[in-house]
Design an enzyme around this catalytic site. Structure first.
Site, mmCIF file in Angstrom:
data_model
loop_
_atom_site.group_PDB
_atom_site.id
_atom_site.type_symbol
_atom_site.label_atom_id
_atom_site.label_comp_id
_atom_site.label_asym_id
_atom_site.label_seq_id
_atom_site.Cartn_x
_atom_site.Cartn_y
_atom_site.Cartn_z
ATOM 1 N N ASP A 93 8.165 6.437 -0.907
ATOM 2 C CA ASP A 93 6.945 5.818 -0.448
ATOM 3 C C ASP A 93 7.013 5.763 1.076
ATOM 4 O O ASP A 93 8.087 5.813 1.664
ATOM 5 C CB ASP A 93 6.780 4.407 -1.060
ATOM 6 C CG ASP A 93 5.337 3.921 -0.972
ATOM 7 O OD1 ASP A 93 5.050 2.850 -1.517
ATOM 8 O OD2 ASP A 93 4.505 4.616 -0.336
ATOM 9 N N SER A 94 5.854 5.651 1.694
ATOM 10 C CA SER A 94 5.752 5.912 3.136
ATOM 11 C C SER A 94 6.006 4.695 4.010
ATOM 12 O O SER A 94 6.156 4.837 5.227
ATOM 13 C CB SER A 94 4.348 6.448 3.444
ATOM 14 O OG SER A 94 3.381 5.613 2.799
ATOM 15 N N GLY A 95 6.027 3.508 3.424
ATOM 16 C CA GLY A 95 6.432 2.329 4.186
ATOM 17 C C GLY A 95 5.343 1.326 4.470
ATOM 18 O O GLY A 95 5.627 0.143 4.630
ATOM 19 N N GLY A 96 4.094 1.763 4.539
ATOM 20 C CA GLY A 96 3.024 0.843 4.914
ATOM 21 C C GLY A 96 2.886 -0.324 3.958
ATOM 22 O O GLY A 96 2.762 -1.482 4.370
ATOM 23 N N PHE A 97 2.939 -0.024 2.677
ATOM 24 C CA PHE A 97 2.785 -1.085 1.679
ATOM 25 C C PHE A 97 3.922 -2.091 1.796
ATOM 26 O O PHE A 97 3.699 -3.306 1.770
ATOM 27 C CB PHE A 97 2.787 -0.468 0.265
ATOM 28 C CG PHE A 97 2.616 -1.479 -0.838
ATOM 29 C CD1 PHE A 97 3.728 -2.017 -1.489
ATOM 30 C CD2 PHE A 97 1.358 -1.904 -1.222
ATOM 31 C CE1 PHE A 97 3.578 -2.950 -2.500
ATOM 32 C CE2 PHE A 97 1.192 -2.838 -2.239
ATOM 33 C CZ PHE A 97 2.303 -3.366 -2.874
ATOM 34 N N ASP A 147 -0.371 4.952 4.682
ATOM 35 C CA ASP A 147 -1.709 4.481 4.355
ATOM 36 C C ASP A 147 -1.781 2.977 4.581
ATOM 37 O O ASP A 147 -0.772 2.308 4.821
ATOM 38 C CB ASP A 147 -2.036 4.809 2.896
ATOM 39 C CG ASP A 147 -1.066 4.152 1.916
ATOM 40 O OD1 ASP A 147 0.104 3.960 2.288
ATOM 41 O OD2 ASP A 147 -1.467 3.806 0.799
ATOM 42 N N GLN A 190 -7.567 5.498 -1.504
ATOM 43 C CA GLN A 190 -7.783 4.079 -1.326
ATOM 44 C C GLN A 190 -9.248 3.756 -1.664
ATOM 45 O O GLN A 190 -9.939 4.580 -2.287
ATOM 46 C CB GLN A 190 -7.437 3.657 0.109
ATOM 47 C CG GLN A 190 -5.932 3.704 0.418
ATOM 48 C CD GLN A 190 -5.102 2.697 -0.364
ATOM 49 O OE1 GLN A 190 -5.627 1.762 -0.982
ATOM 50 N NE2 GLN A 190 -3.793 2.881 -0.365
ATOM 51 N N GLY A 217 -3.678 1.245 -3.663
ATOM 52 C CA GLY A 217 -4.582 0.105 -3.559
ATOM 53 C C GLY A 217 -4.852 -0.575 -4.879
ATOM 54 O O GLY A 217 -5.811 -1.334 -5.018
ATOM 55 N N ASP A 267 5.472 4.551 -10.963
ATOM 56 C CA ASP A 267 6.690 3.887 -10.504
ATOM 57 C C ASP A 267 6.447 2.389 -10.577
ATOM 58 O O ASP A 267 5.300 1.938 -10.344
ATOM 59 C CB ASP A 267 7.030 4.277 -9.050
ATOM 60 C CG ASP A 267 6.306 3.374 -8.059
ATOM 61 O OD1 ASP A 267 5.136 3.678 -7.736
ATOM 62 O OD2 ASP A 267 6.890 2.342 -7.640
#
Ligand SMILES: N#Cc1ccc(CCNc2nc3cc4nc(N)[nH]c(=O)c4cc3[nH]2)cc1
Length: 373
Positions: A93-97, A147, A190, A217, A267
């Site tokens: 996962d990209s980290g933003g969440f 995102d 999103q 989202g 996931d």
């Protein structure tokens, strides 16, 4: 050169699909559940155990790994696959969440998200370009765009601005990712609980011709009905020949409902986190093994399971381990839960291939209702 990333749908049953994602590091059988290996480990599990349960891919987190041990350090040490002894596909996962869930002070703007580490208060910038760079340094096989995920309920203006920012970041991630044969970058749809924004996001991402599409989202506080309605809204606008990944989902019921609506990948920390807290998932539903009623129950969780954590140890012993806070309790319940999730995915794949998904879902949900309350 033939692309080393391919997705093949072998059979369908209504909107549900079963197939394979083929990558250099291995084949991912879909529908697939990805055990969460946040900081480079699926907590309380050996990687060999995770593989033996039928998991073809695990998830890692940019946020956690960039803070500790650090992306450049992981690269110097040979990458995440070598470090954690998982030679199969890894999705990151990209980290933003995670920044929005865990970090201290944070400021989000067009550049990216600046935040304070929840570990030591150090400040960091996570831009679309840096997120893709980190995922590359980790050696990730499937990299997620950066995102902005908005928790629900939220004002339409906040949902709209987050969706549009995420689209701009998707383009920047696409450029930063470049052309990495055998690897993939997925976009993230999103748009919150607003159908028009969901459709706009999906159409714009499809226009970027990415290797796969996540629906983000969701699983952020909304009712299951809302989550399912958004899947039904988005699904018709996603290409059938590319994987669909529903992020952060979910309970066994969430998963069977989403599979029947065309989702291929999942996931969730649920099976591992719940296992560490004494909760078990079985064919007969969810049980809280802390409950005193198990103190002298000498029966196993599920004698028909192939997993020793389910067919060998008594509920009374597991109850004792959980009450005593013994490490073996966390290990055995995590093992059971991931085994159940992988058995569920294998059952879904088999049912779709046989054109009997509705029957399988009916039988599965009937089994859950039988749980001792
Ligand atoms: N135990 C437990 C437990 C804890 C939390 C959850 C909800 C997880 N939901 C969730 N994860 C997500 C990750 C995500 N990552 C990204 N990059 N974008 C998302 O929109 C996104 C949405 C998500 N929604 C589910 C179960």
């Amino acid at each position: 050169m033939t692309d080393q990333f391919s997705f093949t749908v072998a059979a369908t049953d209504g909107a549900a699909r079963t197939g394979e994602i083929r990558m250099p590091r291995g084949v991912i059988r879909t529908p697939a559940f990805m055990p969460v290996g946040t900081a480079g480990t699926v907590k309380a599990m050996y990687p060999e155990q995770v593989k033996a349960l039928g998991a073809d891919v695990v998830l890692g987190n940019t946020y956690h790994l960039m803070l500790r041990p650090g992306a450049e350090r992981v690269a110097r040490l040979g990458g995440l696959h070598a470090m954690m002894q998982w030679p199969y596909p890894i999705l990151t996962d990209s980290g933003g969440f995670q920044v929005m869930s865990l970090a201290g002070l944070r400021k989000l703007d067009e550049t990216g998200v600046r935040f304070q580490s929840h570990l030591d208060g150090s400040t960091h910038l996570l831009s679309p370009e840096r997120s893709i760079e980190i995922q590359g340094l980790l050696g990730s096989d499937i990299q997620m765009q950066l995102d902005e995920c908005v928790r629900l309920p939220a004002p339409e203006s906040a949902i709209e601005s987050a969706m549009r920012l995420s689209l701009r970041w998707a383009e920047r991630c696409r450029i930063a990712f470049g052309d990495q044969p055998g690897k993939a970058m997925f976009g993230i749809v999103q748009g919150g609980d607003i159908p028009a924004l969901r459709v706009e996001s999906a159409k714009a991402l499809v226009g970027l011709d990415l290797k796969g599409y996540a629906i983000g989202g969701l699983a952020v506080g909304e009712p299951q009905a809302t989550m399912l309605a958004m899947i039904e809204t988005v699904e018709p606008h996603l290409p059938t020949h590319k994987p669909r990944y529903l992020m952060g989902v979910g309970t066994p019921d969430d998963i069977v409902q989403a599979v029947s609506r065309g989702i291929d990948m999942f996931d969730c920390v649920m099976p591992t986190r719940a296992g560490r807290h004494g909760m078990v998932y079985t064919r007969h539903g969810r049980l809280n093994l802390r409950n005193a009623r198990f103190a002298e129950d000498n029966s196993p969780l599920d004698p028909d399971s192939t997993c020793p954590a389910a067919n060998l140890y008594s509920k009374a012993y597991l109850h004792h381990l959980v009450r005593a806070g013994e490490i073996l309790g966390m290990m055995l319940l995590t093992w059971n839960n991931l085994s159940y999730y992988q058995d569920l995915m294998a059952g879904l794949r088999k049912a779709i291939a046989a054109g009997r998904l509705a029957d399988f879902i009916g039988e599965t949900r009937e089994g859950w209702e039988k749980a001792e309350r």
